[in-house]
Design a protein around this motif. Structure first.
Motif, PDB file in Angstrom:
ATOM      1  N   SER A  24     -11.054  13.577 -35.788  1.00  0.00           N
ATOM      2  CA  SER A  24      -9.753  13.522 -36.460  1.00  0.00           C
ATOM      3  C   SER A  24      -9.083  14.892 -36.562  1.00  0.00           C
ATOM      4  CB  SER A  24      -9.925  12.931 -37.862  1.00  0.00           C
ATOM      5  OG  SER A  24     -10.829  13.730 -38.610  1.00  0.00           O
ATOM      6  N   THR A  25      -9.691  15.920 -36.007  1.00  0.00           N
ATOM      7  CA  THR A  25      -9.121  17.256 -36.039  1.00  0.00           C
ATOM      8  C   THR A  25      -8.002  17.356 -35.009  1.00  0.00           C
ATOM      9  OG1 THR A  25     -11.294  18.133 -36.641  1.00  0.00           O
ATOM     10  CG2 THR A  25      -9.652  19.725 -35.886  1.00  0.00           C
ATOM     11  N   THR A  26      -6.866  17.892 -35.415  1.00  0.00           N
ATOM     12  CA  THR A  26      -5.730  18.032 -34.503  1.00  0.00           C
ATOM     13  C   THR A  26      -5.881  19.283 -33.645  1.00  0.00           C
ATOM     14  OG1 THR A  26      -4.387  19.364 -36.007  1.00  0.00           O
ATOM     15  CG2 THR A  26      -4.209  16.941 -36.220  1.00  0.00           C
ATOM     16  N   LEU A  27      -5.097  19.340 -32.578  1.00  0.00           N
ATOM     17  CA  LEU A  27      -5.112  20.520 -31.727  1.00  0.00           C
ATOM     18  C   LEU A  27      -4.617  21.738 -32.508  1.00  0.00           C
ATOM     19  CD1 LEU A  27      -5.765  21.628 -28.934  1.00  0.00           C
ATOM     20  CD2 LEU A  27      -3.429  21.045 -28.240  1.00  0.00           C
ATOM     21  N   ALA A  28      -3.634  21.555 -33.368  1.00  0.00           N
ATOM     22  CA  ALA A  28      -3.146  22.670 -34.194  1.00  0.00           C
ATOM     23  C   ALA A  28      -4.253  23.200 -35.108  1.00  0.00           C
ATOM     24  CB  ALA A  28      -1.938  22.233 -35.016  1.00  0.00           C
ATOM     25  N   GLU A  29      -5.064  22.318 -35.643  1.00  0.00           N
ATOM     26  CA  GLU A  29      -6.184  22.750 -36.491  1.00  0.00           C
ATOM     27  C   GLU A  29      -7.233  23.498 -35.669  1.00  0.00           C
ATOM     28  OE1 GLU A  29      -6.000  19.294 -39.933  1.00  0.00           O
ATOM     29  OE2 GLU A  29      -7.029  18.843 -38.033  1.00  0.00           O
ATOM     30  N   ILE A  30      -7.498  23.035 -34.463  1.00  0.00           N
ATOM     31  CA  ILE A  30      -8.443  23.729 -33.582  1.00  0.00           C
ATOM     32  C   ILE A  30      -7.905  25.109 -33.236  1.00  0.00           C
ATOM     33  CG2 ILE A  30      -9.402  23.743 -31.236  1.00  0.00           C
ATOM     34  CD1 ILE A  30      -9.709  20.651 -31.567  1.00  0.00           C
ATOM     35  N   GLU A  31      -6.612  25.203 -32.956  1.00  0.00           N
ATOM     36  CA  GLU A  31      -6.012  26.496 -32.646  1.00  0.00           C
ATOM     37  C   GLU A  31      -6.144  27.450 -33.828  1.00  0.00           C
ATOM     38  OE1 GLU A  31      -2.017  25.837 -31.223  1.00  0.00           O
ATOM     39  OE2 GLU A  31      -2.742  24.905 -29.372  1.00  0.00           O
ATOM     40  N   ALA A  32      -5.937  26.966 -35.035  1.00  0.00           N
ATOM     41  CA  ALA A  32      -6.077  27.815 -36.232  1.00  0.00           C
ATOM     42  C   ALA A  32      -7.514  28.305 -36.385  1.00  0.00           C
ATOM     43  CB  ALA A  32      -5.627  27.055 -37.478  1.00  0.00           C
ATOM     44  N   PRO A 128     -14.879  19.728 -32.389  1.00  0.00           N
ATOM     45  CA  PRO A 128     -14.089  20.968 -32.477  1.00  0.00           C
ATOM     46  C   PRO A 128     -14.940  22.235 -32.424  1.00  0.00           C
ATOM     47  CG  PRO A 128     -13.365  19.395 -34.125  1.00  0.00           C
ATOM     48  CD  PRO A 128     -14.611  18.827 -33.502  1.00  0.00           C
ATOM     49  N   ASP A 129     -16.195  22.140 -32.839  1.00  0.00           N
ATOM     50  CA  ASP A 129     -17.079  23.306 -32.760  1.00  0.00           C
ATOM     51  C   ASP A 129     -17.306  23.750 -31.317  1.00  0.00           C
ATOM     52  OD1 ASP A 129     -17.346  23.541 -35.508  1.00  0.00           O
ATOM     53  OD2 ASP A 129     -19.237  22.425 -35.571  1.00  0.00           O
ATOM     54  N   SER A 130     -17.054  22.868 -30.353  1.00  0.00           N
ATOM     55  CA  SER A 130     -17.174  23.265 -28.950  1.00  0.00           C
ATOM     56  C   SER A 130     -16.279  24.465 -28.652  1.00  0.00           C
ATOM     57  CB  SER A 130     -16.799  22.099 -28.022  1.00  0.00           C
ATOM     58  OG  SER A 130     -17.717  21.035 -28.142  1.00  0.00           O
ATOM     59  N   TYR A 131     -15.090  24.478 -29.247  1.00  0.00           N
ATOM     60  CA  TYR A 131     -14.166  25.597 -29.035  1.00  0.00           C
ATOM     61  C   TYR A 131     -14.730  26.884 -29.620  1.00  0.00           C
ATOM     62  CZ  TYR A 131     -10.469  22.503 -27.362  1.00  0.00           C
ATOM     63  OH  TYR A 131      -9.731  21.610 -26.625  1.00  0.00           O
ATOM     64  N   LEU A 132     -15.307  26.798 -30.798  1.00  0.00           N
ATOM     65  CA  LEU A 132     -15.860  27.993 -31.447  1.00  0.00           C
ATOM     66  C   LEU A 132     -17.077  28.506 -30.691  1.00  0.00           C
ATOM     67  CD1 LEU A 132     -15.471  26.872 -35.161  1.00  0.00           C
ATOM     68  CD2 LEU A 132     -13.852  28.146 -33.720  1.00  0.00           C
ATOM     69  N   LEU A 133     -17.903  27.594 -30.224  1.00  0.00           N
ATOM     70  CA  LEU A 133     -19.061  27.985 -29.419  1.00  0.00           C
ATOM     71  C   LEU A 133     -18.606  28.668 -28.128  1.00  0.00           C
ATOM     72  CD1 LEU A 133     -21.192  24.765 -29.924  1.00  0.00           C
ATOM     73  CD2 LEU A 133     -21.758  27.053 -30.788  1.00  0.00           C
ATOM     74  N   ALA A 134     -17.567  28.119 -27.509  1.00  0.00           N
ATOM     75  CA  ALA A 134     -17.042  28.702 -26.269  1.00  0.00           C
ATOM     76  C   ALA A 134     -16.454  30.088 -26.526  1.00  0.00           C
ATOM     77  CB  ALA A 134     -16.006  27.781 -25.647  1.00  0.00           C
ATOM     78  N   LEU A 135     -15.745  30.250 -27.640  1.00  0.00           N
ATOM     79  CA  LEU A 135     -15.189  31.572 -27.963  1.00  0.00           C
ATOM     80  C   LEU A 135     -16.296  32.599 -28.167  1.00  0.00           C
ATOM     81  CD1 LEU A 135     -12.177  30.902 -30.360  1.00  0.00           C
ATOM     82  CD2 LEU A 135     -12.125  32.018 -28.118  1.00  0.00           C
ATOM     83  N   ARG A 136     -17.328  32.221 -28.885  1.00  0.00           N
ATOM     84  CA  ARG A 136     -18.444  33.154 -29.094  1.00  0.00           C
ATOM     85  C   ARG A 136     -19.117  33.499 -27.751  1.00  0.00           C
ATOM     86  NH1 ARG A 136     -19.478  34.234 -34.250  1.00  0.00           N
ATOM     87  NH2 ARG A 136     -18.821  32.772 -35.858  1.00  0.00           N
ATOM     88  N   ALA A 137     -19.298  32.490 -26.913  1.00  0.00           N
ATOM     89  CA  ALA A 137     -19.910  32.732 -25.604  1.00  0.00           C
ATOM     90  C   ALA A 137     -19.032  33.653 -24.761  1.00  0.00           C
ATOM     91  CB  ALA A 137     -20.157  31.404 -24.886  1.00  0.00           C
ATOM     92  N   MET A 138     -17.719  33.395 -24.740  1.00  0.00           N
ATOM     93  CA  MET A 138     -16.822  34.229 -23.947  1.00  0.00           C
ATOM     94  C   MET A 138     -16.789  35.657 -24.481  1.00  0.00           C
ATOM     95  SD  MET A 138     -14.941  34.558 -21.288  1.00  0.00           S
ATOM     96  CE  MET A 138     -14.613  32.891 -20.709  1.00  0.00           C
TER      97      MET A 138
END
Length: 147
Positions: A24-32, A128-138
């Motif tokens: 239920s997390t929006t793209l805007a919330e993921i971006e934030a 949504p944690d996939s994005y945070l994991l990817a950011l940490r990896a990058m």
């Protein structure tokens, strides 16, 4: 350092699109969430979302002179787009493929990624944690590359 987060088709509908699969997390919330983590990690984070394959290719081309790495959720184009694969390869940028859902637990046509072979890694199945994991990896990849 600057990281582009590139989102493909239908990701603009996050929060309402099949919440049983995508949450239920929006793209805007993921971006934030990504902006906050990016600030913590000392990286600028930029976002592009498009439902059009050519626009995603254009964003990758433009990224090569602006960004140091790319995190891409190509959505359904993951399984169909030779153009995105070639664009990732052509830029020479480090790229991480990501998905909110575990594509291997879904329909068999989602088990094959055309872009994974030109990415440094794939993160999927953590919502949504996939994005945070990817950011940490990058961030780690970029740090190692700059030393």
């Amino acid at each position: 350092m600057s990281i582009l987060v590139l989102n493909g088709p239908n990701l603009n509908l996050l929060g309402t699109r099949e919440p049983g699969i995508y949450g239920s997390t929006t793209l805007a919330e993921i971006e934030a969430m990504c902006r906050a983590l990016g600030a913590e990690l000392g990286h600028d984070i930029a976002f592009v979302q498009s439902n059009h394959e050519g626009a995603l290719v254009d964003a990758l081309h433009a990224a090569r002179t602006v960004h140091d790495g790319v995190i891409i959720n190509a959505g359904a184009y993951t399984h169909t787009s030779v153009a995105l694969r070639d664009a990732i390869s052509a830029t020479g940028l480090k790229a991480i493929e990501l998905h909110l859902s575990n594509t291997h637990a879904r329909e068999s046509f989602r088990h094959v990624s055309l872009i994974a072979p030109v990415c440094v890694g794939v993160i999927q199945g953590f919502g949504p944690d996939s994005y945070l994991l990817a950011l940490r990896a990058m961030a780690g990849i970029l740090a190692r590359a700059s030393t």
